[in-house]
Design an enzyme around this catalytic site. Structure first.
Site, mmCIF file in Angstrom:
data_model
loop_
_atom_site.group_PDB
_atom_site.id
_atom_site.type_symbol
_atom_site.label_atom_id
_atom_site.label_comp_id
_atom_site.label_asym_id
_atom_site.label_seq_id
_atom_site.Cartn_x
_atom_site.Cartn_y
_atom_site.Cartn_z
ATOM 1 N N TYR A 196 50.701 -4.426 86.718
ATOM 2 C CA TYR A 196 51.004 -3.531 85.625
ATOM 3 C C TYR A 196 49.920 -3.179 84.544
ATOM 4 O O TYR A 196 50.373 -2.506 83.764
ATOM 5 C CB TYR A 196 51.859 -4.499 84.781
ATOM 6 C CG TYR A 196 53.524 -4.816 85.257
ATOM 7 C CD1 TYR A 196 53.326 -5.412 86.644
ATOM 8 C CD2 TYR A 196 54.520 -4.402 84.391
ATOM 9 C CE1 TYR A 196 54.793 -5.737 87.115
ATOM 10 C CE2 TYR A 196 55.575 -4.604 85.041
ATOM 11 C CZ TYR A 196 55.703 -5.195 86.241
ATOM 12 O OH TYR A 196 57.117 -5.077 86.828
ATOM 13 N N LYS A 235 50.714 -15.517 96.305
ATOM 14 C CA LYS A 235 50.835 -15.084 97.626
ATOM 15 C C LYS A 235 49.473 -15.101 98.150
ATOM 16 O O LYS A 235 48.756 -14.292 98.541
ATOM 17 C CB LYS A 235 51.354 -13.573 97.565
ATOM 18 C CG LYS A 235 51.516 -12.950 99.143
ATOM 19 C CD LYS A 235 52.744 -13.485 99.910
ATOM 20 C CE LYS A 235 52.746 -13.092 101.244
ATOM 21 N NZ LYS A 235 53.725 -13.900 102.132
ATOM 22 N N ASP A 258 57.450 -15.167 98.628
ATOM 23 C CA ASP A 258 58.707 -14.997 99.415
ATOM 24 C C ASP A 258 59.221 -16.278 99.574
ATOM 25 O O ASP A 258 60.531 -16.138 99.511
ATOM 26 C CB ASP A 258 57.993 -14.311 100.767
ATOM 27 C CG ASP A 258 56.766 -15.078 101.460
ATOM 28 O OD1 ASP A 258 56.298 -16.002 100.798
ATOM 29 O OD2 ASP A 258 56.369 -14.777 102.457
ATOM 30 N N ASP A 286 58.352 -10.373 87.578
ATOM 31 C CA ASP A 286 59.228 -9.173 87.358
ATOM 32 C C ASP A 286 60.265 -9.684 88.418
ATOM 33 O O ASP A 286 61.623 -9.649 87.948
ATOM 34 C CB ASP A 286 58.705 -7.915 87.443
ATOM 35 C CG ASP A 286 59.742 -7.052 87.221
ATOM 36 O OD1 ASP A 286 60.606 -7.082 86.305
ATOM 37 O OD2 ASP A 286 59.733 -5.902 87.827
ATOM 38 N N ASP A 343 64.424 -11.625 88.189
ATOM 39 C CA ASP A 343 65.922 -11.160 88.266
ATOM 40 C C ASP A 343 66.631 -12.107 89.452
ATOM 41 O O ASP A 343 67.795 -11.947 89.040
ATOM 42 C CB ASP A 343 65.617 -9.607 89.000
ATOM 43 C CG ASP A 343 65.519 -8.659 88.171
ATOM 44 O OD1 ASP A 343 64.985 -8.809 86.871
ATOM 45 O OD2 ASP A 343 66.090 -7.430 88.323
HETATM 46 C C1 IPM Z 1 61.645 -6.209 82.778
HETATM 47 C C2 IPM Z 1 61.538 -4.683 83.393
HETATM 48 C C3 IPM Z 1 60.261 -4.145 83.126
HETATM 49 C C4 IPM Z 1 59.285 -4.687 83.657
HETATM 50 C C5 IPM Z 1 60.566 -2.670 83.282
HETATM 51 C C6 IPM Z 1 61.607 -2.067 82.611
HETATM 52 C C7 IPM Z 1 59.246 -2.022 82.715
HETATM 53 O O1 IPM Z 1 61.997 -4.721 84.626
HETATM 54 O O2 IPM Z 1 61.342 -6.777 81.718
HETATM 55 O O3 IPM Z 1 61.681 -7.307 83.680
HETATM 56 O O4 IPM Z 1 59.030 -4.522 84.895
HETATM 57 O O5 IPM Z 1 58.667 -5.681 83.064
HETATM 58 MG MG MG Z 2 62.654 -6.763 85.687
#
Ligand code: IPM
Ligand code: MG
Length: 377
Positions: A137, A187, A220, A244, A248
């Protein structure tokens, strides 16, 4: 009376809706727990960018630095090319405010439907500590021979001992007030250079936390272990990109992206911490009242903990969890009530305190209160 200052960045898409709901809940919390919060709305996002060309002006950064916390909605719009707003606002803010840590709790609240069959709340209570400033990032990269068949894109991942140590030390501290288990997720079998650095930091910092047990899981494999046996994890520390992605997945365990909260934490007093639901701007459903405000409300709970309002943090968490437990679906039309109606329900529960002894109280503790204690300490 205790007083705090809050910058509110509703942003794009469903951001303003969920933020409005969270602010209704904040009104209720202030009223009940007797503190005041002066709020300043900051109009960053697609509209502001398209009308002024500005992403994150310097004077906005200066103004934000003078607030006690930032409540963030969502940024991103199909009207702007991908990457411009995300990098120019979210990532820029994380950098400018030196928000070293992205804290992402993964807790399944009782009564919340999870797509993971058989998963129960007692098995799903972990916190992912995502390094928030580096890795892939840092936006270091280049393209040569652009637009030709010989085009080459290089995108580097940067890992400094300094930033990794900060994240790892925070994760150890958090583990030491929880179940005393810390997992490094990386990883190391392929990204050997970064992997060696992370592993060495884990070992070196670990000397200061002899009572925290550690282990290691490849990213993974984490995608397999997390849904199958989340109880194996207490605190997980990982780099920016892996964090990130796996958060999710963590959100899915909790009932979906609409439920997941995060705190972008400045831990050295050099900037302002920012709290945001982890769902994006969801432009396809914006303005319809179909966004779940829980992620924003739980982010508000983290924010309250950060401000030292631990009791209010616990009450907001409890109220949000109780309202979630009564919802037929976690997103969209099927939620059975609109974003603002849900916000009002959560606010009402905070006001009456009727949910203080609800589903969260049946868990071991309020996660938000625990984080508040840790953040304050
Ligand atoms: C998150 C989002 C952000 C990230 C994006 C929107 C830049 O996916 O906060 O997880 O990748 O950090
Ligand atoms: Mg995200």
């Amino acid at each position: 009376m205790r007083s705090h200052t809050l910058a509110v960045l509703p942003g794009d898409g469903v951001g303003p809706e969920v933020t409005r709901a969270a602010l209704t809940v904040l009104d209720a919390a202030q009223e009940r727990f007797g503190f005041s919060i002066e709020r300043t709305e900051v109009p960053l996002g697609a509209d502001h960018y398209l009308s002024t060309g500005e992403l994150l002006p310097n004077d906005t950064v200066t103004a934000l630095a003078h607030h006690d916390a930032i409540l963030f909605g969502a940024i991103g719009s199909p009207r702007v090319a991908p990457g411009i707003l995300e990098r120019g606002i979210i990532l820029a803010l994380r950098g400018a405010m030196r928000q070293a840590i992205n804290l992402r709790p993964v807790r399944l609240y009782p009564g919340v439907p999870t797509p993971i069959s058989g998963l129960t709340p007692d098995r799903c209570d972990l916190v992912i500590v995502r390094e928030n400033t580096e890795g892939a990032y840092v936006a270091q990269g280049s393209t040569v021979h652009r637009g030709t068949p010989a085009q080459v894109a290089v995108q580097e991942s940067v890992n400094t001992w300094y930033a990794v140590e900060r994240a790892v030390d925070f994760a150890y501290r958090l583990a030491s007030v929880r179940r005393k288990r810390l997992t490094l997720c990386h990883k190391t079998n392929v990204l050997v250079e970064a992997g060696k650095l992370w592993t060495a930091v884990m070992e070196s910092v670990g000397e200061r936390y002899p009572d925290v047990e550690t282990d290691y899981v490849h990213v993974d494999a984490m995608c397999m272990h997390l849904p199958v046996s989340p109880e194996r994890f207490d605190v997980v520390v990982t780099d920016n990109l892996f964090g990130d992605i796996v958060t999710d997945l963590g959100a899915v365990l909790q009932g979906g992206l609409g439920v997941a909260a995060s705190g972008n934490l400045n831990i050295d007093g050099t900037g302002t911490s920012m709290f945001e639901p982890i769902h994006g701007s969801a432009p396809d459903i914006a303005g319809r009242g179909w966004a779940n405000p829980a992620g924003a409300c739980l982010s508000l709970s983290l924010l309250l903990g950060h401000l030292g309002e631990g009791e209010a943090a616990a009450a907001v968490e409890a109220a949000t969890a109780a309202v979630l437990a009564g919802m037929p679906a976690m997103a969209g039309k099927g939620m059975g009530a609109s974003t603002s109606e849900l916000g009002e329900r959560i606010a009402r529960a905070v006001t009456t305190g009727e949910t203080d002894a609800g589903p969260v109280a049946r868990l071991e503790c309020s996660l938000m209160e625990q984080l508040a204690t840790m953040l304050a300490g």
